[in-house]
Design a protein around this motif. Structure first.
Motif, PDB file in Angstrom:
ATOM      1  N   SER A   1       6.878  -7.977  -0.096  1.00 18.73           N
ATOM      2  CA  SER A   1       7.461  -6.759   0.482  1.00 18.73           C
ATOM      3  C   SER A   1       8.753  -6.326  -0.193  1.00 18.73           C
ATOM      4  O   SER A   1       9.231  -5.215   0.065  1.00 18.73           O
ATOM      5  CB  SER A   1       7.719  -6.977   1.977  1.00 18.73           C
ATOM      6  OG  SER A   1       8.595  -8.092   2.177  1.00 18.73           O
TER       7      SER A   1
ATOM      8  N   LEU B   1      -3.738   4.880  -2.569  1.00 17.82           N
ATOM      9  CA  LEU B   1      -3.605   4.903  -1.113  1.00 17.82           C
ATOM     10  C   LEU B   1      -3.272   3.518  -0.568  1.00 17.82           C
ATOM     11  O   LEU B   1      -2.488   3.383   0.383  1.00 17.82           O
ATOM     12  CB  LEU B   1      -4.900   5.420  -0.482  1.00 17.82           C
ATOM     13  CG  LEU B   1      -5.237   6.891  -0.760  1.00 17.82           C
ATOM     14  CD1 LEU B   1      -6.547   7.270  -0.082  1.00 17.82           C
ATOM     15  CD2 LEU B   1      -4.116   7.809  -0.291  1.00 17.82           C
TER      16      LEU B   1
ATOM     17  N   THR C   1       0.456   3.082  -1.192  1.00 21.88           N
ATOM     18  CA  THR C   1       1.302   3.851  -0.274  1.00 21.88           C
ATOM     19  C   THR C   1       1.275   3.259   1.132  1.00 21.88           C
ATOM     20  O   THR C   1       2.265   3.330   1.865  1.00 21.88           O
ATOM     21  CB  THR C   1       0.840   5.314  -0.238  1.00 21.88           C
ATOM     22  OG1 THR C   1      -0.555   5.378   0.130  1.00 21.88           O
ATOM     23  CG2 THR C   1       1.012   5.967  -1.602  1.00 21.88           C
ATOM     24  N   ALA C   2       0.152   2.652   1.519  1.00 23.27           N
ATOM     25  CA  ALA C   2       0.072   2.034   2.841  1.00 23.27           C
ATOM     26  C   ALA C   2       0.929   0.784   2.938  1.00 23.27           C
ATOM     27  O   ALA C   2       1.278   0.341   4.037  1.00 23.27           O
ATOM     28  CB  ALA C   2      -1.385   1.701   3.173  1.00 23.27           C
TER      29      ALA C   2
ATOM     30  N   GLN D   1       4.001   0.459   2.116  1.00 26.73           N
ATOM     31  CA  GLN D   1       5.351   0.818   2.558  1.00 26.73           C
ATOM     32  C   GLN D   1       6.413  -0.126   1.982  1.00 26.73           C
ATOM     33  O   GLN D   1       7.157  -0.795   2.713  1.00 26.73           O
ATOM     34  CB  GLN D   1       5.426   0.819   4.090  1.00 26.73           C
ATOM     35  CG  GLN D   1       4.632   1.923   4.763  1.00 26.73           C
ATOM     36  CD  GLN D   1       5.163   3.312   4.399  1.00 26.73           C
ATOM     37  OE1 GLN D   1       6.385   3.541   4.379  1.00 26.73           O
ATOM     38  NE2 GLN D   1       4.266   4.231   4.098  1.00 26.73           N
TER      39      GLN D   1
ATOM     40  N   ARG E   1       9.648  -0.437   0.816  1.00 27.62           N
ATOM     41  CA  ARG E   1      10.828   0.402   0.997  1.00 27.62           C
ATOM     42  C   ARG E   1      11.787   0.345  -0.180  1.00 27.62           C
ATOM     43  O   ARG E   1      12.527   1.289  -0.422  1.00 27.62           O
ATOM     44  CB  ARG E   1      11.556  -0.007   2.274  1.00 27.62           C
ATOM     45  CG  ARG E   1      10.721   0.191   3.533  1.00 27.62           C
ATOM     46  CD  ARG E   1      11.499  -0.206   4.779  1.00 27.62           C
ATOM     47  NE  ARG E   1      10.699  -0.018   5.988  1.00 27.62           N
ATOM     48  CZ  ARG E   1      11.144  -0.273   7.223  1.00 27.62           C
ATOM     49  NH1 ARG E   1      12.376  -0.762   7.396  1.00 27.62           N
ATOM     50  NH2 ARG E   1      10.351  -0.079   8.264  1.00 27.62           N
TER      51      ARG E   1
ATOM     52  N   ALA F   1       0.466  11.585  -2.282  1.00 27.21           N
ATOM     53  CA  ALA F   1       0.570  10.369  -1.482  1.00 27.21           C
ATOM     54  C   ALA F   1       1.765   9.525  -1.918  1.00 27.21           C
ATOM     55  O   ALA F   1       2.504   8.991  -1.076  1.00 27.21           O
ATOM     56  CB  ALA F   1      -0.725   9.561  -1.601  1.00 27.21           C
ATOM     57  N   ILE F   2       1.971   9.430  -3.216  1.00 32.83           N
ATOM     58  CA  ILE F   2       3.127   8.671  -3.726  1.00 32.83           C
ATOM     59  C   ILE F   2       4.430   9.317  -3.285  1.00 32.83           C
ATOM     60  O   ILE F   2       5.362   8.643  -2.832  1.00 32.83           O
ATOM     61  CB  ILE F   2       3.056   8.573  -5.262  1.00 32.83           C
ATOM     62  CG1 ILE F   2       1.869   7.714  -5.703  1.00 32.83           C
ATOM     63  CG2 ILE F   2       4.355   8.004  -5.831  1.00 32.83           C
ATOM     64  CD1 ILE F   2       1.615   7.731  -7.194  1.00 32.83           C
TER      65      ILE F   2
ATOM     66  N   SER G   1       5.063  11.206  -0.730  1.00 34.46           N
ATOM     67  CA  SER G   1       5.332  11.128   0.707  1.00 34.46           C
ATOM     68  C   SER G   1       5.776   9.733   1.134  1.00 34.46           C
ATOM     69  O   SER G   1       6.512   9.583   2.117  1.00 34.46           O
ATOM     70  CB  SER G   1       4.081  11.540   1.488  1.00 34.46           C
ATOM     71  OG  SER G   1       3.008  10.638   1.218  1.00 34.46           O
ATOM     72  N   SER G   2       5.343   8.707   0.393  1.00 34.56           N
ATOM     73  CA  SER G   2       5.667   7.331   0.789  1.00 34.56           C
ATOM     74  C   SER G   2       6.893   6.768   0.083  1.00 34.56           C
ATOM     75  O   SER G   2       7.590   5.911   0.638  1.00 34.56           O
ATOM     76  CB  SER G   2       4.466   6.411   0.505  1.00 34.56           C
ATOM     77  OG  SER G   2       3.336   6.811   1.236  1.00 34.56           O
ATOM     78  N   TYR G   3       7.154   7.232  -1.139  1.00 32.30           N
ATOM     79  CA  TYR G   3       8.253   6.672  -1.940  1.00 32.30           C
ATOM     80  C   TYR G   3       9.118   7.792  -2.515  1.00 32.30           C
ATOM     81  O   TYR G   3       9.034   8.107  -3.701  1.00 32.30           O
ATOM     82  CB  TYR G   3       7.684   5.793  -3.056  1.00 32.30           C
ATOM     83  CG  TYR G   3       6.784   4.693  -2.537  1.00 32.30           C
ATOM     84  CD1 TYR G   3       7.301   3.652  -1.772  1.00 32.30           C
ATOM     85  CD2 TYR G   3       5.417   4.713  -2.788  1.00 32.30           C
ATOM     86  CE1 TYR G   3       6.485   2.649  -1.279  1.00 32.30           C
ATOM     87  CE2 TYR G   3       4.589   3.711  -2.302  1.00 32.30           C
ATOM     88  CZ  TYR G   3       5.126   2.682  -1.541  1.00 32.30           C
ATOM     89  OH  TYR G   3       4.316   1.692  -1.046  1.00 32.30           O
TER      90      TYR G   3
END
Length: 528
Positions: A340, A358, A361-362, A364, A366, A386-387, A389-391
């Motif tokens: 993580s 996907l 991106t799931a 997460q 941080r 997708a990238i 929105s997540s990073y």
């Protein structure tokens, strides 16, 4: 009372007959005695040996550098960087290597120790002159009577010698030999080239000279197998950094089980970089200390399990074979669960897809700051969304070889204007000059941009002669929109711009005062 001391700033080279170095002039505080010649067995004193020792043709120039930081002492031994590039011209450039592009990329100075030369050294007394000096700065109080020299002065002299010179100096006297041993023991870093004709025993003897090694780099010109790995595991108990690079003709025979045991046993290992990992088959890596992992030439892995909670950087390069059966989606899901703290991710594989994005991106992650997903032609504008929105805090994004278009570039510009400094979109055929121009206008922090082989003339992919390459190509009217493209870039921070192979460009206008690296190779339709 004055003593006559021999000059020791540099040892003289051996004479033409290959005899041992003789520096017996002047008075000494201690007699050296009569040592026997390593070739003919006669006493060395006053002796010129006529028995020659064959020198391996693989011997290269020895060059060593030691860190000048008093808290870090390192013997550095490796081939030159240019030799590595020549040995593997087709290797994919890692986007992660751009992390230090301002410094020129080289983190460790110096050249290298040649294991074939070490083998010759064990046979005879001759040694080769080195290009660089040994430079080990250390404050020690040595109470040795070393040929009448103050101990501190002898240390300062010997620490500047290259490894070959240090080995020769150790034969002068007992005091010199003891000081040389202390120098070897103080070393923490070793770079070693291992030719095909060198036995693993010589590598073991080299490692035993430096029991304090924490950083080891091997350039293998022979096969790398479990015996060599076991030798490293036994000799380097405090190893923190290991890099194994393979030259052409050498094979990495390590399997996944052997690699997993090595990583689990080396509890202080923080960084592992290994090339030629085509025989792994599958692996389970468990380490509480590993923070950096680079593996290349991976192929058809049955399983990839990473249980490395401290892992912050990972680079996985797969072989460019269509029959690769590795399940990247499952692998990325596992990375997200068990690693993580990842900050830098580089994956180069033909099987990269939107589903793999996907899964990423799931996860997460941080702390993710550098993301490189290369050669995934199934990565689309939806993947970019997708990238983004997540990073939203990415500083480097490399989607080279993907299927994104100018719309994807628009998403990048909308999300990363305050963070992105490096954007690499080479080999993206759906990107046009308008998209590149828009990116440079909307990303004010951009310092590096690679758009090689994006704006391409389809006819340029056909083989041509050298004479054809010397003049602009004639194209059909149906392809005029792909070739007659103009690019205008005005940017105050851009330092590196690569447009290699952009044969569709016919005009380029730049206003970039900080630009210091421009690549226009094979832009053959540009008008002078």
């Amino acid at each position: 009372m004055h003593h006559s001391h021999p000059k020791v700033a540099a040892l003289p080279p051996p004479d033409a007959s290959g005899g041992a170095v003789d520096i017996s002039d002047g008075k000494r505080g201690k007699k050296r005695g009569n040592y026997n010649c390593g070739r003919c067995g006669q006493p060395k004193k006053g002796h010129v040996c006529n028995v020659k020792t064959p020198i391996s043709a693989a011997v290269t120039a020895v060059a060593t550098a030691i860190s000048t930081d008093s808290s870090h002492y390192a013997v550095s031994a490796s081939s030159s960087a240019s030799a590595l590039r020549q040995a593997a011209p087709s290797r994919l450039r890692r986007a992660l290597s751009f992390d230090d592009f301002d410094d020129g990329g080289a983190a460790i100075p110096g050249g290298g120790i040649d294991a074939s030369e070490m083998e010759d050294r064990a046979v005879g007394d001759s040694f080769a002159e080195a290009d660089d000096d040994l430079d080990l700065r250390m404050d020690l109080d040595l109470d040795l009577d070393s040929c009448g020299l103050p101990a501190s002065l002898l240390w300062e002299v010997l620490r500047r010698l290259p490894p070959a010179g240090l080995l020769a100096a150790a034969q002068v006297s007992k005091g010199w030999r003891e000081t040389a041993k202390r120098l070897w023991k103080a070393a923490e870093e070793l770079r070693l080239r291992v030719p095909a004709n060198v036995h693993v025993g010589f590598v073991a003897s080299m490692l035993q000279k430096c029991p304090g090694i924490v950083r080891l780099s091997l350039r293998m010109e022979s096969d790398f197998d479990s015996t060599m790995l076991a030798c490293i595991a036994f000799s380097c108990s405090n190893l923190e950094y290991m890099e194994v690079s393979m030259s052409d003709g050498a094979t990495n025979r390590i399997n996944g089980a052997e690699l997993g045991r090595f990583v689990a046993d080396k509890r202080s290992l923080k960084c592992l970089k290994m090339e030629g990992c085509s025989n792994l088959g599958g692996f389970v890596l468990c380490s509480a200390s590993l923070s950096t992992l680079w593996l290349s030439d991976l192929h058809s892995l049955s399983k990839m399990v990473f249980n490395c909670p401290q892992l912050r950087e990972i680079s996985l390069e797969f072989s460019r074979q269509e029959n690769d059966s590795t399940d990247l989606t499952t692998m990325i899901e596992g990375l997200g669960r068990n690693c993580s703290r990842l900050q830098n991710i580089h994956i180069a594989a033909l099987r990269l897809s939107h589903a793999a994005v996907l899964a990423l991106t799931a996860a997460q992650l941080r702390g993710l700051r550098m993301l490189s997903l290369v050669l995934g032609s199934d990565i689309t504008d939806a993947s970019v969304a997708a990238i983004a929105s997540s990073y939203p805090n990415l500083e480097l994004l490399d989607l080279s070889g993907s299927g994104i278009s100018d719309s994807g570039i628009g998403i990048i510009c909308n999300v990363f204007p305050e963070t992105l400094s490096r954007l690499l979109l080479a080999l993206c055929p759906n990107v046009t000059s308008s998209g590149i121009q828009f990116a440079t206008a909307q990303l004010p922090l951009l310092e590096l941009m690679d758009c090689g082989m994006t704006i391409c003339d389809p006819d340029s992919l056909n083989p041509t002669t050298d004479e054809d390459n010397c003049k602009p190509q004639e194209t059909s009217s149906t392809n005029m929109h792909l070739t007659n493209q103009k690019l205008i870039i005005k940017h105050s921070h851009l330092k590196k711009l690569s447009l290699w192979g952009c044969s569709g460009l016919d005009a380029l206008y730049l206003n970039c005062p900080q630009l210091n690296d421009l690549n226009l190779n094979s832009c053959r339709n540009l008008h002078p």
